[in-house]
Structure formats: structure tokens, C-alpha cells
Write a protein that holds these residues in place. Structure first.
Motif, PDB file in Angstrom:
ATOM      1  N   ILE A  53      -1.046 -24.054 -30.307  1.00 27.61           N
ATOM      2  CA  ILE A  53       0.124 -24.479 -29.537  1.00 27.61           C
ATOM      3  C   ILE A  53       1.365 -23.712 -29.983  1.00 27.61           C
ATOM      4  O   ILE A  53       2.170 -23.255 -29.159  1.00 27.61           O
ATOM      5  CB  ILE A  53       0.343 -25.996 -29.688  1.00 27.61           C
ATOM      6  N   ALA A  54       1.519 -23.549 -31.288  1.00 29.30           N
ATOM      7  CA  ALA A  54       2.690 -22.835 -31.811  1.00 29.30           C
ATOM      8  C   ALA A  54       2.723 -21.399 -31.316  1.00 29.30           C
ATOM      9  O   ALA A  54       3.792 -20.870 -30.970  1.00 29.30           O
ATOM     10  CB  ALA A  54       2.680 -22.882 -33.340  1.00 29.30           C
ATOM     11  N   ILE A  55       1.568 -20.754 -31.262  1.00 30.35           N
ATOM     12  CA  ILE A  55       1.517 -19.373 -30.770  1.00 30.35           C
ATOM     13  C   ILE A  55       1.834 -19.319 -29.282  1.00 30.35           C
ATOM     14  O   ILE A  55       2.575 -18.445 -28.812  1.00 30.35           O
ATOM     15  CB  ILE A  55       0.138 -18.749 -31.071  1.00 30.35           C
ATOM     16  N   ILE A  56       1.303 -20.255 -28.515  1.00 30.52           N
ATOM     17  CA  ILE A  56       1.595 -20.280 -27.083  1.00 30.52           C
ATOM     18  C   ILE A  56       3.087 -20.490 -26.848  1.00 30.52           C
ATOM     19  O   ILE A  56       3.703 -19.802 -26.011  1.00 30.52           O
ATOM     20  CB  ILE A  56       0.780 -21.379 -26.376  1.00 30.52           C
ATOM     21  N   ARG A  57       3.678 -21.415 -27.564  1.00 36.37           N
ATOM     22  CA  ARG A  57       5.113 -21.670 -27.393  1.00 36.37           C
ATOM     23  C   ARG A  57       5.939 -20.433 -27.710  1.00 36.37           C
ATOM     24  O   ARG A  57       6.878 -20.083 -26.978  1.00 36.37           O
ATOM     25  CB  ARG A  57       5.551 -22.832 -28.294  1.00 36.37           C
ATOM     26  N   ALA A  58       5.608 -19.762 -28.814  1.00 33.34           N
ATOM     27  CA  ALA A  58       6.364 -18.569 -29.210  1.00 33.34           C
ATOM     28  C   ALA A  58       6.120 -17.426 -28.238  1.00 33.34           C
ATOM     29  O   ALA A  58       7.054 -16.711 -27.842  1.00 33.34           O
ATOM     30  CB  ALA A  58       5.979 -18.158 -30.630  1.00 33.34           C
TER      31      ALA A  58
END
Length: 251
Positions: free
Chosen positions: A125-130
Motif C-alpha cells: 500500500i505504501a508503495i502504491i500511495r507513493a
């Protein structure tokens, strides 16, 4: 082979081995420049980078522990700084721990399970958000799930199933959020394959293979082209989809 991804930049997490490495090769064959991540296998990552460069594309490896979600923005910034942009993200990195142990097993290591949730779900999720903030229009996000996310099938995979099932919902939501920019978000439910992820017990493995329509373990090279297709212009009208590449485990 058609160079449908020429002038595109792709990031493949966990790209130093297994399905990640196979996907990096497939994307490079289609003309994409490729960044990969690794946790500890720097030597293997360097070998993959050399192999990709030999195909005539730019490539680089970045050390990143996906379990630490706070590092995702820096990873994306580093990839963009190195390649000048980002078009494709393949969220492949994942771990499997405590395989075959039921949730009431007194020996289960809950700290290991928490690390798996951080790697397989919150880290993704963190990678998708960034990445969503910097992906070029008409970009692609492909998340790698598992047939176990739709059908647990056997005792002892509760937490692993939860991490992969969660990605299905996030994929569908992200597909809605990013469609206005032409960015597609899809998920490939991979199956049993020859990788270095912690294997299930021999008994569980035998039972899982028997549950497949195609009763054998797959090669990562059989699923990598599915991912590359979803990353290509040919898949421009596919988003929010869950694609099975698991030998009929969910059939």
C-alpha cells in the motif's frame, strides 16, 4: 518480440529472484528500462541487473525492506531520479512464514506473522500511495496476489490468505481512484511456483498440487508474460481485474 514498452520505466519489487526476476526479464524483453528491489541478496540483484542490461535496456537495483512502509516514498524518489520517470509498478515482493500452522497453534510466532502483514500488505500500500503521485498518465500498477487470497483451501494459511485478500480490495479501489489519469491497476493471482519463498510442508504441498486443475508446480516464466501484458498498451481497457495464473486452483 514487440518492443511495446520501449521508453517506459518499470519498477519490480523483489526482482532479484523468482517471479520478480522473471517479470523483470519479460518487461526488458518488451523494451522497458527496469528497476528492481531486493532486501539482502545484493549479489543476485546485481546478476539480474547485468542480465537486463545485456538485453539493451537500462537497469538498476535498489535495497529496500518492504516491511518498513516509511521507506516507500524514498524508494520511489530514487527510482525517478535514476530513470527520469516511472510508468509501471509491479508489486511482487512478498514473504510466507509459519506455513501450515493454524491460528490456534501454541508455537506460532505472531511477530513473524506481523512482519508478513507489513511486507505483503501495508508495504505494498505504501508503495502504491507513493508511486501514484508520480506515475505518468496511462501508467500501470500490477499487484501480485495468490489464489489463496480467494480460496484458502487448506488449514494453516490464514494470515497469508488475509494479506493477499486485502490486496484484491485495494486493487479495485485504486483502479477507481486512478482511472481518470488512464492508470490501470490490476492483480495477478499467482500459484505454486518454483521460487525461494518458504515452502509449505510436504504434506500441504502435495495436497495443494492435487487441488490444481493442472497438477504441477509452475515456472515463474509462465506468469511473467501475464504481468507484462497487463503492463502493456494492449491492456488499456483492463482495470480493477483479478487475473488467475495458478493452474486452476480457483477453478
Amino acid at each position: 518480440m514487440s518492443k511495446s514498452l520501449q521508453n517506459k520505466v518499470a519498477l519490480v519489487t523483489g526482482g532479484s529472484r523468482g517471479l520478480g526476476a522473471a517479470t523483470a526479464r519479460s518487461l526488458a524483453d518488451a523494451g522497458a528500462d527496469v528497476a528492481i528491489t531486493y532486501v539482502a541478496s545484493a549479489e543476485k540483484a546485481a546478476e539480474v541487473v547485468k542480465e537486463l542490461e545485456d538485453k539493451g535496456v537500462q537497469a538498476a537495483a535498489f535495497q529496500a525492506d518492504q516491511a518498513d512502509a516509511t521507506r516507500a516514498p524514498q524508494l520511489i524518489d530514487d527510482v525517478v531520479a535514476r530513470f527520469g520517470g516511472l510508468d509501471i509498478v509491479v508489486n511482487n515482493a512478498a514473504i510466507g512464514v509459519e506455513s501450515g500452522k493454524t491460528i490456534d497453534d501454541p508455537s506460532i510466532d505472531t511477530a513473524e506473522l506481523d512482519r508478513m502483514h507489513a511486507t505483503n500488505y501495508t508495504g505494498v500500500i505504501a508503495i502504491i500511495r507513493a508511486a501514484a503521485k508520480v506515475l505518468r498518465d496511462n501508467g500501470r500498477i500490477v499487484n501480485i496476489g495468490s489464489g489463496i487470497g480467494s480460496r484458502a483451501g487448506h488449514p494453516g494459511f490464514t494470515d497469508y490468505a488475509a494479506t493477499k485478500a486485502g490486496l484484491i480490495g485495494y486493487t479495485k479501489g485504486a483502479a477507481r481512484d486512478l482511472a481518470r489519469r488512464g492508470i490501470t491497476v490490476n492483480l495477478v493471482q499467482a500459484g505454486l511456483m518454483q521460487t525461494q519463498m518458504e515452502p509449505p510442508s510436504p504434506e500441504a504441498l502435495k495436497s495443494m498440487v492435487s487441488a490444481l486443475a493442472i497438477q504441477r508446480i509452475s515456472d515463474p516464466a509462465e506468469t511473467a508474460p501475464v504481468i507484462t501484458f497487463l503492463a502493456s498498451p494492449a491492456a488499456s481497457y483492463i482495470t480493477g481485474a483479478v487475473i488467475d495464473s495458478n493452474g486452476g486452483y480457483t477453478a
